[in-house]
Each structure stands twice: as structure tokens, then as C-alpha cells.
Design an enzyme around this catalytic site. Structure first.
Site, PDB file in Angstrom:
ATOM      1  CG  ASP A  79     -10.388   0.166  29.867  1.00  0.00           C
ATOM      2  OD1 ASP A  79      -9.817  -0.402  28.925  1.00  0.00           O
ATOM      3  OD2 ASP A  79     -10.328   1.389  30.079  1.00  0.00           O
ATOM      4  CD  GLU A 139      -5.243   2.547  30.128  1.00  0.00           C
ATOM      5  OE1 GLU A 139      -5.425   1.958  29.056  1.00  0.00           O
ATOM      6  OE2 GLU A 139      -6.016   3.425  30.558  1.00  0.00           O
ATOM      7  CD  GLU A 168     -13.187   5.653  27.105  1.00  0.00           C
ATOM      8  OE1 GLU A 168     -12.220   5.880  26.357  1.00  0.00           O
ATOM      9  OE2 GLU A 168     -13.097   5.092  28.207  1.00  0.00           O
TER      10      GLU A 168
HETATM   11  C1  GCU Z   1      -9.118   3.067  28.029  1.00  0.00           C
HETATM   12  C2  GCU Z   1      -8.011   4.062  27.997  1.00  0.00           C
HETATM   13  C3  GCU Z   1      -8.265   5.157  27.012  1.00  0.00           C
HETATM   14  C4  GCU Z   1      -8.623   4.552  25.657  1.00  0.00           C
HETATM   15  C5  GCU Z   1      -9.777   3.599  25.804  1.00  0.00           C
HETATM   16  C6  GCU Z   1     -10.100   2.851  24.516  1.00  0.00           C
HETATM   17  O1  GCU Z   1     -10.246   3.621  28.634  1.00  0.00           O
HETATM   18  O2  GCU Z   1      -7.816   4.610  29.282  1.00  0.00           O
HETATM   19  O3  GCU Z   1      -7.111   5.932  26.935  1.00  0.00           O
HETATM   20  O4  GCU Z   1      -8.941   5.540  24.759  1.00  0.00           O
HETATM   21  O5  GCU Z   1      -9.450   2.631  26.752  1.00  0.00           O
HETATM   22  O6  GCU Z   1      -9.781   1.669  24.442  1.00  0.00           O
HETATM   23  O7  GCU Z   1     -10.691   3.397  23.608  1.00  0.00           O
END
Ligand code: GCU
Length: 687
Positions: A373, A401, A294
Site C-alpha cells: 500500500d 499518505e 477494506e
Molecule cells: C489505503 C488508505 C485508505 C484507502 C485505501 C484504498 O489503505 O489508507 O485510506 O481507502 O488505501 O486505496 O482504497
């Protein structure tokens, strides 16, 4: 203190006089030998001194040599004549350094209840066990039990930022940070450590896996002394402190212009860094790393792989016994929905499986429970167990979440138990996740379970009072995954709502249904997502459908679902062992609840339940809302049975849940009615 602050450590007064007298007899005098300040034994005594006045109205006397006839003797096995191994007996638990024995013993003229631990930390666990029995009104007169944890690494991850916000936090702000300062002297840290030790947690990260600039400084001279204060509190409760680090810290801190893991200067910098960290915190646990994930930096930038990156840190920590938790949440987050060949679900396995055997033995891969996720329903990650020569921990998400953000009730223990009971068959029958995580299938050096926690600075820690059950249950499950979800819920309810058995029973029944209820009115049949982008709360069916994140449901007027078969889809099913792959690959055998995760089917496809997909969608969504209504009416019958503050708080959240579940129902039903053109068999209102 506000209602709910004590969570399951309320220690409400024991109402039964006979039991109270029994408890008093055993605990009025405590033989504890000599012990150090700020040690787990000191914490154990502190807990007894705090709990016993509340439970049974006495202040215990702590002595070295008791002259009374009946008392409590606590300590490490062999540390006093009372705790001699010959009296305690050779119990299996004591071969595990966190195991303990609780046993009533009569010797000469004296009777005592021994809490003997294999280590100081184990003694603390034993004391919490005793207090748990007392708070639940169990007799302790003739007791003989021994306990040891199933998992060695029992971790909690915080996603707290130094500005005080919490990523995916639904219970207020951070208890560790505010305005880029560390709240190192906050009394709340001790209470938090007590809660965590009481459920056996032994490792913790305090900062977010997304390490921004301010948190990059946590491992520098400037902030280490304060981090060390947290570590000191945790240490006295048997909890090791870990930090999430920025993979590109060398660059971010302006020390080396690259983060290439094979660059000698980078390696050397981390070695020096490890030295500094261990000088400040001699028992520091290690690092947790989110790299190439990400948009976070990682070894890919330099044409290196994840073994290169993880080992560079592993080497630096090795001389000090430190660990590297390297997260496997690595996928392409710049996808095009038209590209049907790239499948986010495949990513972790595709990236990591080829690297098996390349990681140092103080590196542990941290693998999310599902391939996507933390959705309300996902299959088990095929990567877990697929790398026999690489340490692994499973990562769960306690913070809700995607499961209602602590505004909806969603008791997650049943979900985690399904994951743990899943038989991967990687080494034949019985290769369950439960045993893999315990290191019993592959001979891992390090293994266990970790999870993103759900607490913040709300008075009751978790926002929703009932969300405390997920945190409690998480710890209990890591200690003993064979406890049933129901038993854990009942234990939690007795400790937390000690006022009334009727309340306890209602809560257990409700918690046990809550995951299924939440699933019924949100995204159907394992397809996932359909949430408001970024916030992940409330319905937005196409919110992510044309975005870059790789989370598609592919609904059109003909059908819905993701084809992940080998025959005609992304081939994801092949990542499982052949037996399991065959079950998922085949429409006939794929379980209903995961159908749309694995297959794209027409709305008229008939499920094993006998219903069509479209009718299933309508029915579950109408029923989901009705089930919430039902549980609200059950709760309303309990007015006066539970303190008004918690009663009203819970009622308020339930009413919100109801409103939000109606949104889900209506938006989902309308969308699929419009897409499919097929009417509800029962002619209910669809907007
Ligand atoms: C999910 C979540 C993010 C988090 C990511 C992770 O995508 O929405 O906020 O950073 O998981 O586990 O790194």
C-alpha cells in the site's frame, strides 16, 4: 490570489528583452479559424490571452485571416490553409489523436508558428507546450517538434467526500464538495482544469473510492445535473469525468434488495442507470470501483467473483463506450498476526490472476504499484503484466499518505520511474512496466496510469509548495516516461520559481535527494509501516504489529523482516517470473533496500553495503536527520532570493520536517537498540 495558486502556470514576466520581443513577434496575432465556445480550442485561446499579457505584456489579437507578416496559427491539422498537412509534414505524432506539432513555417510573404493538433484537445496541449517554452525562456524562432503521449489513459483520482473532507488529503478540503453539496460553480474548477490539461491529464474521478451513502447519490437524478457542470468544465479542457460508484448502490438506494451481479434485476438496474448518466453527460468516462476491499461491499457476498462483478458494470456501460476501472486492492483485512501463512502482499495476484481472460474489454484492472500500500519502498506488484488478456492500469499515489503527508519533502518521480523501468520479464527481456502500461507488451484495448492526487482547497493546492512538483511530474511522466526525474524537477522549478536560477538549482538538488532522505529516517530496508495507525504519520513501530491489517515487521530480540520466500516463507516470491523470483528469494542477491520485505534476518546480518542490519539502521537514521539539517541551511541561504511568503512557508515546513525526523530517528534507534542489545559502533546518543 495567494502565493502558489498559479502553481506552474505563473507566467512571470520574461526578463530578457530580446526574447520578449521574439515572443511578441510570433504571438501578437493569432490565427485561430472558427471555433466553438467552451471547446478545447477556446480554452487554448483563453490560456494565450491570460498568459501573454503576463509573460510579455501584450494582449494578442485573435483573427481568422491574418494580414500581418508574422503570427501564430493554431488549430486542428487541415482546418486552415496554414495548417495544411503538406506544410505541417507527415509527423508520427499526428497519427495519435492527442499528438501535435509545433513548427515555424514560411509561406508566401508570411512566417508563422504553427501549432497543429490531431484533435482540438491536442491543440490545447500544443499551446501549453509553447507557453512552457516561453515561461522557461527558450527561443522559439526556429522550432520543429512533434509530441504524442506515451499513455492513452492519463488519469487522476480524487478521494474527496461529499462532506468536503478528503481521505488522505493533506492540503485542505475538497474543491468539489462541501456539506454534501457540489461546488459546481466554483471558479476554482476552471483553474484546476487548466492545471491538469497543462500536464496532459485526460480523465478524472472526483469522488472517493470509498463511496459512502451521500456519494452513492451522485449517479441519481438529484445530483447528475450538477455533476454534469463539472463534466462541462472538464470537457473544454479535454478531460473526461468518471465517478466512483458504490458496488451495492442497488441496495443503498433502496432499489433492489441485492447486489448479486448475476441477478437479472441488478443487471437491468445498472443498464438503466448507465442510460440516465449518459443522458446527463454524453461523454461520461465511466466508473471506478473498490469492491470487496477494506469492508466495502462486493460480489464475494453473493459467492460471485470479481469478473462477475466487473462485467455486470461493463455490460451496462458498453453501449455508451464507458469504461470500468476495477481496483485490485483486495486482501484480507481481518488477519491474526500469529498466522504466518496469510500474506497480504500475495492477495491481489492470488485473487485476480486466475481470472485472466474473463473480463470484458471495457473493464480495466487498476493495480497499485506495490503489493502492499504505497509504502516508501516496495517491490513492483507482480500482478502488473501477469494477466495478458486483461486490460490494466497502474495506480500511483501522489498524495503523500505514507511519505510525509506534504509536511515532509518527498519528490516521488524517482520512485515512479523505478517502477516504470522495472523489467517484469513476463514476455522476456524488455517487458518493463513502462511498456506494459502503454499496451506494448500485451495488446490491451485500454491501458495507462492513474494516481490518487494530492490537491485540496489550500491556497497553493498541495499544502507544501514543493509538493506541487509531484503533481506536475506525474503528468509530465505520463506524457513521456523517458524524461528524467531531474529534467522534470528542473522544468517545474523554472516554471514555479522563475525568480532565481540559484533557487531553482537548490530545489532540483533537494528534490532529487528527498525520497532517499525520507526513506533513511523512516522504516528501514523495505519493511514498511511502523507508522501511527490510521493517521499514517509519524513513527509507531508496533502500531500495526498486532492488528488485523496484515502489515507486520515481525521484529523480536533476534531479528526482523517478513519471510516471503518459497523455501521457508509465504511463497510470495513465486508470483514473479523465475529470474526475478530467484533474485528476491536468495539472500545473496536480494537488493538491500528490499531485504526486510522478503527476508527475516538477524540484526547482525551483513548487507551488500558491508554494514550489519542494525548498524545500517543507526547510521541511516542519524544521517537522515543531518541531511534535513543540511537542506534547511541551504534554504536559509536563499532568503531574499524568493518571495518572502513562499520562503517562510517552506522554511516552516522544513523545520517541522526536522522535528518529526528526529522523532523517527530516536524512536526507531531506541526500539532496535532495546530489542537487539547491540550498541551503535559510533556511540551516538540513543535514548
Ligand atoms: C489505503 C488508505 C485508505 C484507502 C485505501 C484504498 O489503505 O489508507 O485510506 O481507502 O488505501 O486505496 O482504497
Amino acid at each position: 490570489k495567494l502565493s502558489g495558486y498559479e502553481a506552474w502556470l505563473r507566467y512571470d514576466k520574461v526578463k530578457d528583452d530580446q526574447l520578449a520581443a521574439q515572443y511578441q513577434a510570433w504571438t501578437a496575432t493569432i490565427a485561430a479559424g472558427s471555433y466553438k465556445q467552451a471547446s478545447p480550442i477556446a480554452s487554448a485561446i483563453n490560456e494565450l490571452q491570460l498568459a501573454l499579457p503576463k509573460l510579455i505584456g501584450i494582449t494578442p489579437q485573435v483573427v481568422i485571416e491574418p494580414s500581418v507578416k508574422q503570427f501564430l496559427a493554431i488549430g486542428v491539422v487541415g482546418s486552415s490553409a496554414y495548417l495544411d498537412e503538406s506544410l505541417i509534414g507527415p509527423m508520427a505524432a499526428l497519427s495519435h489523436n492527442e499528438g501535435y506539432v509545433l513548427k515555424t513555417i514560411t509561406k508566401d510573404e508570411q512566417s508563422y508558428l504553427a501549432i497543429a493538433g490531431a484533435s482540438e484537445q491536442a491543440v490545447l496541449y500544443g499551446v501549453f507546450h509553447l507557453l512552457r517554452l516561453m515561461a522557461q525562456g527558450e527561443s522559439i524562432d526556429a522550432i520543429s517538434l512533434s509530441e504524442q503521449p506515451k499513455y492513452n489513459l492519463r488519469m487522476i483520482n480524487h478521494w474527496d467526500n461529499m462532506d468536503g473532507s478528503i481521505e488522505r488529503g493533506y492540503a485542505g478540503r475538497s474543491i468539489f464538495f462541501n456539506k454534501n453539496e457540489l461546488l459546481a460553480d466554483s471558479p476554482r474548477i476552471v483553474d484546476y482544469a487548466r492545471l491538469m490539461a497543462s500536464i496532459g491529464i485526460n480523465g478524472m474521478t472526483i469522488n472517493n473510492v470509498n463511496v459512502h451513502r451521500p456519494e452513492t447519490f451522485l449517479i441519481t437524478e438529484k445530483l447528475l445535473p450538477q455533476v454534469a457542470k463539472f463534466a462541462a468544465v472538464f470537457r473544454s479542457y479535454g478531460i473526461k469525468l468518471f465517478l466512483c460508484v458504490n458496488y451495492a448502490a442497488t441496495i443503498e438506494l433502496g432499489e433492489v434488495e441485492t447486489a448479486d451481479p448475476l441477478d437479472a434485476r441488478v443487471k437491468e438496474w445498472w443498464k438503466q442507470k448507465a442510460k440516465e448518466v449518459y443522458a446527463a453527460i454524453p461523454d461520461f468516462g465511466g466508473f471506478v470501483v473498490k469492491a470487496d476491499s477494506e469492508n466495502r461491499p462486493g460480489p464475494f457476498t453473493y459467492g460471485r467473483d470479481h469478473a462477475d462483478g466487473a462485467n455486470m458494470l461493463g455490460e451496462a456501460l458498453k453501449p455508451f463506450g464507458g469504461l470500468v476501472f476495477w481496483r485490485c486492492f483486495v486482501y484480507n483485512c481481518h488477519q491474526d498476526w500469529r498466522d504466518r501463512s496469510t500474506d497480504r502482499a500475495r492477495a491481489a495476484y492470488d485473487h485476480f490472476k486466475p481470472l485472466d481472460g474473463r473480463f470484458l474489454d471495457n473493464v480495466i484492472l487498476q493495480i497499485k504499484n506495490g503489493p502492499m500500500d504505497f509504502q516508501v519502498r516496495e517491490p513492483v506488484s507482480p500482478l502488473f503484466g501477469a494477466m495478458p488478456n486483461t486490460n490494466a492500469v497502474m495506480e500511483f499515489q501522489i498524495t503523500q499518505e505514507y511519505t510525509g503527508q506534504q509536511r515532509h519533502v518527498c519528490y516521488l518521480i524517482p520512485q515512479w520511474k523505478e517502477v516504470l523501468e522495472f523489467d517484469t520479464k513476463v514476455k522476456g527481456e524488455g517487458s518493463t512496466v513502462k511498456e506494459i502500461a502503454a499496451g506494448n507488451i500485451h495488446p490491451y484495448t485500454h491501458s495507462g496510469i492513474t494516481a490518487v492526487t494530492n490537491i485540496g482547497d489550500d491556497a497553493n493546492w498541495t499544502g507544501h509548495h514543493l509538493a506541487q512538483s509531484n503533481l506536475y511530474g506525474y503528468g509530465r511522466l505520463l506524457w513521456n516516461p523517458d524524461l528524467s526525474s531531474e529534467d522534470i524537477a528542473a522544468e517545474w522549478a523554472r516554471l514555479t520559481f522563475s525568480e532565481s536560477a540559484v533557487v531553482q538549482q537548490m530545489l532540483v538538488d533537494f528534490l532529487m535527494e528527498s525520497w532517499s532522505i525520507y526513506e533513511s529516517y523512516t522504516s528501514p530496508l523495505g519493511v514498511g509501516w511502523m507508522v501511527t495507525p490510521h493517521y499514517h504519520y509519524g513513527p509507531d513501530i508496533d502500531g500495526y504489529e498486532y492488528s488485523k491489517w496484515g502489515t507486520y515487521h515481525f521484529a523480536d530480540h533476534k531479528g526482523i523482516g517478513v519471510n516471503r520466500t518459497v523455501a521457508s516463507g509465504t511463497g510470495y516470491t513465486s508470483q514473479y517470473q523465475p529470474d526475478i523470483a530467484a533474485v528476491y528469494e536468495n539472500l545473496e542477491t536480494c537488493p538491500d533496500e528490499l531485504l526486510l520485505f522478503f527476508h527475516h534476518v538477524p540484526y547482525t546480518h551483513v548487507l551488500h553495503s558491508g554494514k550489519t542490519v542494525i548498524q545500517h539502521i543507526y547510521d541511516t537514521h542519524f544521517q537522515g536527520v543531518e541531511r534535513v539539517e543540511y537542506w534547511i541551511s541551504r534554504w536559509q541561504q536563499l532568503e531574499g532570493e524568493v518571495d518572502a511568503e513562499r520562503y517562510n512557508h517552506i522554511l516552516g515546513r522544513l523545520q517541522h520536517q526536522l522535528e518529526n525526523s528526529k522523532d523517527w530517528r530516536d524512536i526507531i534507534n531506541t526500539y532496535f537498540y532495546r530489542k537487539s542489545g547491540i550498541a551503535d559502533e559510533q556511540g551516538r546518543t540513543i535514548y
